[in-house]
Design a protein around this motif. Sequence first.
Motif, PDB file in Angstrom:
ATOM      1  N   PHE A   7      20.416   5.681  41.864  1.00 18.91           N
ATOM      2  CA  PHE A   7      19.148   6.024  42.516  1.00 18.91           C
ATOM      3  C   PHE A   7      18.010   5.179  41.971  1.00 18.91           C
ATOM      4  N   ALA A   8      17.175   4.690  42.875  1.00 15.63           N
ATOM      5  CA  ALA A   8      16.071   3.801  42.501  1.00 15.63           C
ATOM      6  C   ALA A   8      15.010   4.558  41.714  1.00 15.63           C
ATOM      7  N   PRO A   9      14.190   3.842  40.912  1.00  8.91           N
ATOM      8  CA  PRO A   9      13.119   4.499  40.162  1.00  8.91           C
ATOM      9  C   PRO A   9      12.098   5.151  41.093  1.00  8.91           C
ATOM     10  N   VAL A  10      11.431   6.183  40.605  1.00 10.32           N
ATOM     11  CA  VAL A  10      10.476   6.948  41.419  1.00 10.32           C
ATOM     12  C   VAL A  10       9.149   6.214  41.566  1.00 10.32           C
ATOM     13  N   ALA A  11       8.589   5.769  40.437  1.00  4.12           N
ATOM     14  CA  ALA A  11       7.263   5.154  40.473  1.00  4.12           C
ATOM     15  C   ALA A  11       7.230   3.766  39.845  1.00  4.12           C
ATOM     16  N   GLY A  12       7.978   3.564  38.769  1.00  3.80           N
ATOM     17  CA  GLY A  12       7.946   2.280  38.067  1.00  3.80           C
ATOM     18  C   GLY A  12       8.874   1.253  38.675  1.00  3.80           C
ATOM     19  N   LYS A  13       8.918   0.092  38.023  1.00  2.00           N
ATOM     20  CA  LYS A  13       9.778  -0.981  38.504  1.00  2.00           C
ATOM     21  C   LYS A  13      11.222  -0.810  38.030  1.00  2.00           C
ATOM     22  N   TYR A  14      11.371  -0.111  36.893  1.00  2.00           N
ATOM     23  CA  TYR A  14      12.713   0.024  36.316  1.00  2.00           C
ATOM     24  C   TYR A  14      13.032   1.492  36.024  1.00  2.00           C
ATOM     25  N   LYS A  15      14.325   1.784  36.059  1.00  2.00           N
ATOM     26  CA  LYS A  15      14.820   3.065  35.588  1.00  2.00           C
ATOM     27  C   LYS A  15      15.463   2.789  34.228  1.00  2.00           C
ATOM     28  N   ILE A  16      14.925   3.393  33.186  1.00  2.00           N
ATOM     29  CA  ILE A  16      15.311   3.053  31.816  1.00  2.00           C
ATOM     30  C   ILE A  16      15.978   4.244  31.152  1.00  2.00           C
ATOM     31  N   TYR A  17      17.159   4.008  30.609  1.00  2.00           N
ATOM     32  CA  TYR A  17      17.896   5.049  29.893  1.00  2.00           C
ATOM     33  C   TYR A  17      17.850   4.737  28.397  1.00  2.00           C
ATOM     34  N   ILE A  18      17.216   5.623  27.632  1.00  2.00           N
ATOM     35  CA  ILE A  18      17.175   5.491  26.176  1.00  2.00           C
ATOM     36  C   ILE A  18      18.137   6.528  25.602  1.00  2.00           C
ATOM     37  N   ILE A  19      19.227   6.072  25.021  1.00  2.00           N
ATOM     38  CA  ILE A  19      20.231   6.981  24.459  1.00  2.00           C
ATOM     39  C   ILE A  19      20.192   6.884  22.935  1.00  2.00           C
ATOM     40  N   ASP A  20      19.698   7.948  22.312  1.00  2.00           N
ATOM     41  CA  ASP A  20      19.580   7.980  20.852  1.00  2.00           C
ATOM     42  C   ASP A  20      20.896   8.439  20.226  1.00  2.00           C
ATOM     43  N   GLU A  21      21.174   7.933  19.017  1.00  2.07           N
ATOM     44  CA  GLU A  21      22.427   8.255  18.311  1.00  2.07           C
ATOM     45  C   GLU A  21      23.636   8.053  19.233  1.00  2.07           C
ATOM     46  N   VAL A  22      23.685   6.882  19.838  1.00  6.44           N
ATOM     47  CA  VAL A  22      24.715   6.593  20.842  1.00  6.44           C
ATOM     48  C   VAL A  22      26.127   6.627  20.246  1.00  6.44           C
ATOM     49  N   HIS A  23      26.243   6.425  18.933  1.00  9.99           N
ATOM     50  CA  HIS A  23      27.581   6.428  18.307  1.00  9.99           C
ATOM     51  C   HIS A  23      28.252   7.798  18.368  1.00  9.99           C
ATOM     52  N   GLN A  24      27.470   8.847  18.723  1.00 11.79           N
ATOM     53  CA  GLN A  24      28.033  10.197  18.804  1.00 11.79           C
ATOM     54  C   GLN A  24      28.831  10.424  20.093  1.00 11.79           C
ATOM     55  N   ILE A  25      28.675   9.542  21.061  1.00 14.84           N
ATOM     56  CA  ILE A  25      29.408   9.695  22.329  1.00 14.84           C
ATOM     57  C   ILE A  25      30.912   9.531  22.075  1.00 14.84           C
ATOM     58  N   THR A  26      31.703  10.318  22.771  1.00 16.27           N
ATOM     59  CA  THR A  26      33.163  10.268  22.594  1.00 16.27           C
ATOM     60  C   THR A  26      33.743   8.979  23.195  1.00 16.27           C
ATOM     61  N   ASN A  27      34.970   8.686  22.820  1.00 12.94           N
ATOM     62  CA  ASN A  27      35.640   7.490  23.350  1.00 12.94           C
ATOM     63  C   ASN A  27      35.799   7.563  24.867  1.00 12.94           C
ATOM     64  N   ASP A  28      36.123   8.755  25.378  1.00 18.39           N
ATOM     65  CA  ASP A  28      36.228   8.917  26.828  1.00 18.39           C
ATOM     66  C   ASP A  28      34.889   8.684  27.503  1.00 18.39           C
ATOM     67  N   GLY A  29      33.817   9.140  26.857  1.00 17.24           N
ATOM     68  CA  GLY A  29      32.475   8.926  27.393  1.00 17.24           C
ATOM     69  C   GLY A  29      32.125   7.450  27.445  1.00 17.24           C
ATOM     70  N   PHE A  30      32.447   6.734  26.349  1.00 15.71           N
ATOM     71  CA  PHE A  30      32.193   5.283  26.320  1.00 15.71           C
ATOM     72  C   PHE A  30      32.992   4.575  27.415  1.00 15.71           C
TER      73      PHE A  30
END
Length: 381
Positions: free
Chosen positions: A113-136
């Motif tokens: 889905f396209a951004p609502v107001a800005g030019k970009y849709k930005i995903y900031i994922i903190d502590e990304v190393h916590q994601i499971t292998n299946d998630g990655f």
Amino acid sequence: MSYLVLALKWRPKNFDEIVGQAHVVSVLKNAILKDRLAHAYIFAGPRGVGKTTTARVLAKALNCKNSPTVTPCGICPSCKEIAQGNSLDVLEIDGASNRGIDEIRALRENVKFAPVAGKYKIYIIDEVHQITNDGFNALLKTLEEPPAFVKFIFATTHPHKVPPTILSRCQRLDFRRIPVKEIVAQLKRISESEKINIEDGVLFTIAKASDGSLRDAESILDQLVSFGEGKISRQDAISVLGLVEEEALFEIADKIAAKDAQGTLEVLDRILSQGKDAEVFLNNLIEHFRNLMVTKISAKDLQLLDLPIETIDKLAQQARAFTLEEIFASFNVLTNALELSRRLDLQRIPLEISLVKLIHGKKPVSLPQPNANININSSKN
């Protein structure tokens, strides 16, 4: 209005306010100016050094009304929403709470889905190393070929836990521990602006205790403001942080140099009787002998010590009482005591034994005896 802690109040709002990460800021600014932004970044580094803050500033730079720009205005609706954390186009996700394959699949579906107001849709994922292998694994395809309007910014304190297949699809920027002097300078700016009455020596103590984390340093300063009445002294900082006084480290090293076992144990007893943690003291003493070593090897290189001039002068004077071999032996004895105390769940006894061992292992300084040489020669004649 509720009180806003210093770490949030003084959170950088643009690239120029980011402290101690000039190399990262330079890369991101040049990428924006040259229109060479990667589709995915991974910010790696210790806690409290500005990873998530830099991600937010980058998001502002990309979605500001003047974007792309290296100086986001901070007053347009997009900048304000990102600063407040309620922008529909900048989604901050906690990797520890959204680590499963179902959450990543939902993210993958929303990416289209396209951004609502800005030019970009930005995903900031903190502590990304916590994601499971299946998630990655579920994220791989999207990360390799995301829509043109999507940017991913991952932040982690443990980059070695992120699969190589993810790392190879991102541009990695390593954040460093912030030098003590830069933390002191920032704390001084905060103190002057907030009208906090504090001794300069306290700022250095806070910076050392923060271990390169500006956020931790600002939190400690906040705590000291609540603790003290009137001018905040170094003694206040030592009491709050449970640190061992610098003078005590010099005193016990002097006792060791003088081979005064009883005096050494008396100083140790006084320190522990004040409620200081034996392991903290042991770590501080190991660092003290490290400083003696550096002073003995290169007294003129202040960057290696990162200490006040007065302390360096005292170290240089005390270092004359030890040889390098004795300092190396001290490291071995003290680190063995630290390991033993952790293994046996005892702290005081291994520490006392190690200090006495240091004293009895110290070689007496041999002085030249010219008179003896003269007598020997005369006897030969």
